[in-house]
Design a protein around this motif. Structure first.
Motif, mmCIF file in Angstrom:
data_model
loop_
_atom_site.group_PDB
_atom_site.id
_atom_site.type_symbol
_atom_site.label_atom_id
_atom_site.label_comp_id
_atom_site.label_asym_id
_atom_site.label_seq_id
_atom_site.Cartn_x
_atom_site.Cartn_y
_atom_site.Cartn_z
ATOM 1 N N GLU A 170 -7.072 -8.368 -3.604
ATOM 2 C CA GLU A 170 -6.306 -9.452 -4.215
ATOM 3 C C GLU A 170 -7.236 -10.353 -5.015
ATOM 4 O O GLU A 170 -6.967 -10.684 -6.166
ATOM 5 C CB GLU A 170 -5.595 -10.260 -3.137
ATOM 6 N N GLU A 171 -8.350 -10.683 -4.386
ATOM 7 C CA GLU A 171 -9.286 -11.568 -5.078
ATOM 8 C C GLU A 171 -9.783 -10.936 -6.371
ATOM 9 O O GLU A 171 -9.798 -11.547 -7.424
ATOM 10 C CB GLU A 171 -10.501 -11.873 -4.186
ATOM 11 N N ARG A 207 -6.885 -5.653 1.610
ATOM 12 C CA ARG A 207 -5.940 -6.394 0.788
ATOM 13 C C ARG A 207 -6.575 -7.685 0.262
ATOM 14 O O ARG A 207 -6.444 -8.017 -0.918
ATOM 15 C CB ARG A 207 -4.722 -6.729 1.645
ATOM 16 N N LEU A 208 -7.280 -8.346 1.146
ATOM 17 C CA LEU A 208 -7.924 -9.602 0.778
ATOM 18 C C LEU A 208 -8.903 -9.384 -0.389
ATOM 19 O O LEU A 208 -8.880 -10.082 -1.387
ATOM 20 C CB LEU A 208 -8.696 -10.133 1.995
ATOM 21 N N ALA A 252 -6.794 -10.061 -9.002
ATOM 22 C CA ALA A 252 -6.229 -11.287 -9.568
ATOM 23 C C ALA A 252 -7.237 -11.926 -10.518
ATOM 24 O O ALA A 252 -6.892 -12.372 -11.607
ATOM 25 C CB ALA A 252 -5.876 -12.262 -8.445
ATOM 26 N N ALA A 294 -6.040 -17.689 -1.683
ATOM 27 C CA ALA A 294 -5.006 -18.601 -2.177
ATOM 28 C C ALA A 294 -4.312 -19.286 -1.001
ATOM 29 O O ALA A 294 -4.058 -20.500 -1.010
ATOM 30 C CB ALA A 294 -4.001 -17.819 -3.021
ATOM 31 N N SER A 317 -4.830 -14.773 2.148
ATOM 32 C CA SER A 317 -5.880 -14.583 1.143
ATOM 33 C C SER A 317 -6.494 -15.929 0.817
ATOM 34 O O SER A 317 -6.102 -16.951 1.379
ATOM 35 C CB SER A 317 -5.318 -13.936 -0.109
ATOM 36 N N ASP A 330 -0.351 -15.368 0.321
ATOM 37 C CA ASP A 330 -1.359 -14.899 -0.627
ATOM 38 C C ASP A 330 -1.071 -15.454 -2.004
ATOM 39 O O ASP A 330 -0.278 -16.392 -2.155
ATOM 40 C CB ASP A 330 -1.428 -13.375 -0.645
ATOM 41 N N THR A 331 -1.643 -14.856 -2.991
ATOM 42 C CA THR A 331 -1.539 -15.371 -4.338
ATOM 43 C C THR A 331 -0.104 -15.380 -4.866
ATOM 44 O O THR A 331 0.225 -16.146 -5.750
ATOM 45 C CB THR A 331 -2.467 -14.558 -5.261
ATOM 46 N N HIS A 332 0.709 -14.489 -4.249
ATOM 47 C CA HIS A 332 2.107 -14.444 -4.690
ATOM 48 C C HIS A 332 2.976 -15.464 -3.986
ATOM 49 O O HIS A 332 4.016 -15.834 -4.493
ATOM 50 C CB HIS A 332 2.689 -13.045 -4.429
ATOM 51 N N THR A 333 2.561 -15.874 -2.822
ATOM 52 C CA THR A 333 3.483 -16.669 -1.988
ATOM 53 C C THR A 333 2.992 -18.080 -1.739
ATOM 54 O O THR A 333 3.732 -18.889 -1.187
ATOM 55 C CB THR A 333 3.675 -15.977 -0.621
ATOM 56 N N ARG A 360 1.582 -5.878 -7.067
ATOM 57 C CA ARG A 360 2.220 -5.871 -5.753
ATOM 58 C C ARG A 360 2.569 -4.458 -5.339
ATOM 59 O O ARG A 360 2.388 -4.080 -4.183
ATOM 60 C CB ARG A 360 3.492 -6.745 -5.780
ATOM 61 N N LEU A 375 -15.708 -14.578 0.410
ATOM 62 C CA LEU A 375 -15.158 -13.644 1.396
ATOM 63 C C LEU A 375 -15.608 -12.207 1.099
ATOM 64 O O LEU A 375 -15.981 -11.455 2.005
ATOM 65 C CB LEU A 375 -13.626 -13.707 1.377
#
Lengths: 128, 786
Positions: free
Chosen positions: B694-695, B690-691, B698, A61, A59, A25-28, B666, B757
């Motif tokens: 996160e989008e 989560r997806l 972020a 990312a 994600s 994801d955005t962190h990894t 996180r 998404l």
């Protein structure tokens, strides 16, 4: 479920297998990009199998990482195959049409079988 | 059907009856004519009567005048003769008396006579001589005035007479000497011998003679006026009245009468005697008169009383009026009888016509044989009877056929309605799908249809459509369409495939080129997800639980029945609990009111209210359309169908609150994961949440500069609702362009995937900017807990 990414790359020659586990994801994604950098930069590598058996989460990312790999290998006639994605990963792949259906396999063995067939065809083609 | 017999009409009230009118008009006209004739006749008669009376009055006046003049002249001649003879007597008393007696006896008008001689010519010289002879029987009686001690020479009458140069009539006076009667006396002086008639004034008279005439002699001239009520005649000498036709004189003059004096004064004042043309002078209302002067103060007056003249005429006229009224009354009675002879057969004809409904025109024979107009009418009606009976029979037959046709149509309608499924509900766990539909045909058999049934796999299938025509042919095509669609619905999970498979079967043998628009759908009661495909049908609406009314935009294929290869695409959507999918035919939006306005989409949207069940939504819309088009003819069938996902009885759990502050993204993600796991959300659901988070988070931090971000989570059986609030700059993640996705294109842009998404995965998404914060609500599907 861990939110870290575990990545390992195996294989030699034109074919490499990259096993991704945990969260991409955005962190990894930057770590994944860094790990894959030498592989993608190596012109000898024409086939990258992404083993996603243990990848729990991806994600956008992470999808970009996959796209970059496909683009790098595609530029030199190579391929990225996806093996054994979990349903939620498969769903995301489908939603954004990240990878053609024909390049997603339910296991690494299936991917290998596909590759063997491809190779034989190439070889027989060379014989002709 | 048989015309209801009119209530037996009573005879017309008398004032409306022809009979009355005829009689009345007869009477009025006769009366008017009689009145006009009578008035004209009366005017003529009146003029004639007045003219006659006037002529008669004039005639009588002339006659009486002439008679009176003759009398006066006769007396004057007698007196003159006596006077002349007296001179010849030459003082001889005996001769003088003989002359006097002869004169008195020969003059019929004289009652007596007098000879008075002055001393100069007296038979008895030195003393005056006066002898009076009064008529008595056949002889005369003498009296000697001087002998009775009367000093003749001193008497005023003697002196006045001797002073006059011609005979004079005295004023009437009461004469005791002549038997107590009223007299008028003619005094004649005896002229001297040498004096001729032409030279009377030659010398002083020596004596006089006089003749007494009783006034009754004059009154004889008035005899003709007596007994004639129209006229009154009166004779006067000077100011005194001698006789009056209305006064019966026995030697006495009439009493003083100021009215007569007045009339005389007026007539004498009038100008010269009127000419013959207008002889009489008006004296007052209804009175005219004429005065004839006879010389020396004598005069005769005639008065004519118009009222008396006209009295007999008026009497006759009133008799005539009375007789006329009697005649008119008789005429009215006669015309009434005549009119009855006309109206009676008409009444009979009317009664016969009233029985038309039961018996036809059965005319009474007496009417048929009449030779007049009534008979003609009766015969005409009688001959129309047969034609009428025939016509009535035909009408009855047609009515029966129509009734039969109506009942067949009703049967067809009932049959059609029976093909339409009743409202139903598909229960799933705690909630259920609720489907309801109504079809209101414009004619008794309509061209709209709907169908639905739960499939074995638990999905709810439905279809709604509109045949291009109405009536029985459309109903048959509709039955076929429903049957084909129901059959194709069994074999596929794709509404698009159902329609494309139905298309060739409906196009086959469709010679009349009928076609149907149709909308097919499959709804998953578990998730509320649905897929729709349309063949040229109206786009449905989704009424969201929060009040939004969304048009479900989708592409539609060609209508069924024409192109066997028609193929539409399927479009997926999602119903959240409380949402209602509303499908309809164009009869709803194209319903017209009396002014010709269309119901239209705007009114439809108004009728679609949130928080209503499928049945209520259907009822709301039907009621709105009916209220709108009240009074107008229904132009098209109206069909509405609603599918609602009913919220579970148990409300969703209270939202769970997460904040990025203070521990960071996180940590928040981890907390949310844990929470999802503990609520039985499977890996797929966790991954989705989560997806999405996160989008969004972020994005908010990296691009929007957000410092604070919170997430609220709540769950239902089938959905997860996320409310994400951040204080970053305004950004609507739902606004981004749709991506062109192509798996084989390696050069495609790799940005924008996150927002794609989110839009793709969420069932429902609402963005709002409030209080300087972005507020995004997303509904994600979840697999129900096993």
């Amino acid at each position: 479920m861990s939110d870290d990414l575990r990545i390992s790359i195996e294989g030699s020659g034109p074919k490499r297998t990259c096993t991704l586990a945990g969260h991409l994801d955005t962190h990894t994604y930057q770590r994944a990009d860094a790990e894959l950098e030498p592989v993608l930069a190596d012109p000898a590598v024409t086939l990258l199998v992404l083993d996603l058996s243990d990848l729990d989460y991806i994600s956008s990312a992470g999808l970009r990482t996959v796209f970059r790999a496909r683009k790098a290998l595609g530029a030199r006639g190579g391929k990225v195959l996806v093996a054994n994605p979990q349903p939620q990963i498969r769903k995301v792949f489908d939603l954004v049409k990240a990878v053609p259906f024909s390049e997603i396999f339910s296991s690494t063995a299936e991917a290998d079988a596909y590759l063997d067939a491809m190779q034989k065809r190439v070889l027989s083609g060379e014989d002709d | 059907m048989a015309a209801t017999a009119p209530a037996p009409t009573a005879r017309p009230p008398w004032r409306h009856s022809l009979k009355t009118r005829i009689a009345l008009w007869f009477g009025v006209i006769a009366a008017a004519m009689s009145a006009a004739g009578g008035v004209a006749l009366y005017a003529v008669a009146e003029r004639r009567a007045l003219a006659d009376a006037e002529a008669s009055a004039l005639r009588e006046l002339r006659r009486a005048s002439a008679e009176t003049r003759a009398l006066l002249q006769a007396v004057e001649v007698s007196a003159a003769t006596l006077a002349r003879a007296q001179r010849a007597a030459d003082g001889d008393a005996a001769r003088t008396l003989a002359l006097l007696d002869a004169t008195v006896l020969s003059e019929p008008n004289a009652a007596g006579g007098l000879v008075a001689l002055g001393a100069a010519s007296s038979p008895t010289p030195g003393t005056p001589w006066a002898r009076y002879a009064a008529k008595q029987g056949r002889g005369v009686v003498h009296s000697d005035l001087a002998g009775r001690g009367i000093d003749v020479a001193a008497q005023p009458w003697f002196r006045e007479t001797l002073g006059a140069d011609r005979p004079r009539w005295s004023a009437p006076y009461f004469n005791e000497t002549a038997g107590g009667r009223w007299m008028v006396t003619l005094n004649q002086p005896i002229a001297p011998e040498d004096a001729g008639v032409e030279a009377n004034g030659g010398g002083e008279a020596s004596g006089m003679v006089s003749l007494d005439v009783p006034i009754d002699r004059f009154n004889a001239a008035l005899t003709a006026f007596r007994g004639d009520g129209r006229m009154r005649a009166a004779l006067h000498k000077g100011a005194l009245w001698i006789g009056d036709s209305e006064w019966l004189s026995i030697g006495t003059p009439p009493p003083a009468a100021p009215a007569l004096d007045q009339s005389r004064a007026t007539l004498q004042a009038a100008a010269a005697p009127p000419a013959d043309g207008a002889p009489l002078v008006a004296l007052g209302p209804g009175v005219r008169g004429l005065h004839e002067p006879l010389g020396e103060g004598w005069g005769l007056m005639v008065l004519l009383d118009d009222d008396a003249v006209l009295a007999p005429l008026r009497k006759t006229t009133w008799r005539f009026v009375g007789a006329t009224l009697v005649v008119i009354a008789l005429l009215a009675l006669l015309s009434n009888a005549l009119a009855r002879s006309v109206t009676r057969p008409m009444t009979q004809l009317g009664r016969a016509a009233q029985r038309l409904a039961q018996d036809g025109f059965e005319m009474p024979t007496p009417l048929l044989v009449r030779k007049d107009e009534v008979g003609q009418l009766a015969r005409a009606l009688d001959s129309a009877d047969a034609a009428l009976r025939q016509q009535m029979a035909r009408t009855q037959r047609m009515a029966q056929e129509q009734q039969k046709l109506d009942s067949e149509l009703r049967l067809a309608h009932d049959l059609q309605q029976s093909m339409l499924p009743p409202a139903t509900a598909v229960d799933v766990h705690e909630g259920h799908l609720d489907i309801h539909a109504v079809l209101k045909p414009a004619k008794s058999v309509g061209g709209d249809f709907y169908a639905f049934h739960p499939r074995e796999d638990g999905m709810l299938w439905f279809g709604i459509g509109d045949i291009s025509d109405k009536g029985v042919p459309a109903a048959l095509f509709m039955a076929r369409t429903v049957a084909v669609l129901e059959a194709t619905a069994r074999n596929t999970d794709s509404p698009a495939l159902m329609l494309s498979r139905a298309a060739p079967r409906l196009a086959e043998g469709n010679e009349s080129c009928m076609f149907a628009t149709a909308l097919c759908g499959l709804v998953d009661p578990h998730t509320g997800m649905f897929e729709l495909a349309s063949s040229g049908h109206e786009l449905p609406f989704i009424v969201r639980a929060d009040g939004r009314v969304e048009l479900f935009e989708m592409e539609t294929g060609a209508p069924l029945g024409i192109d066997p290869d028609a193929y539409g695409e399927g479009f997926a959507g999602m119903l959240a609990p409380g949402d209602v999918l509303f499908c309809f035919t164009d009869g709803v939006t194209e319903a017209r009111n009396r002014a010709g306005e269309l119901f239209g989409e705007a009114r439809l949207r108004e009728a679609l209210q949130p928080g209503r069940s499928a049945e209520q939504v259907v009822a709301d819309v039907v009621a709105a359309v009916e209220a709108f088009s009240a009074g107008a003819d229904p132009a098209d069938d109206i069909t509405v169908l609603a599918v609602g996902l009913v919220a579970p009885e148990k409300p969703a759990s209270d939202p769970l609150h997460f904040s990025i502050w203070p521990s960071g993204l996180r940590a928040m993600n981890r907390a949310i994961d844990e929470c999802l796991g503990s609520h039985g959300i499977d890996a797929e659901g966790q991954s989705d949440v989560r997806l999405v988070l996160e989008e969004l988070v972020a994005n908010a931090i990296d691009h929007g500069g957000a410092a604070e971000c919170t997430v609220d989570l709540s769950f239902t059986e089938r959905t997860m609702t996320l409310k994400i609030i951040d204080d970053g700059s305004a950004f609507n993640p739902l606004d981004g362009p749709d991506l062109e996705l192509d798996a084989d294109d390696l050069d495609r842009p790799i940005g924008g995937l996150g927002l794609h998404l989110i839009k793709t995965m969420s069932l429902d998404a609402v963005y709002a900017r409030e209080d300087d914060r972005n507020r995004l609500t997303l509904v994600l599907p979840r697999n129900p807990p096993t």
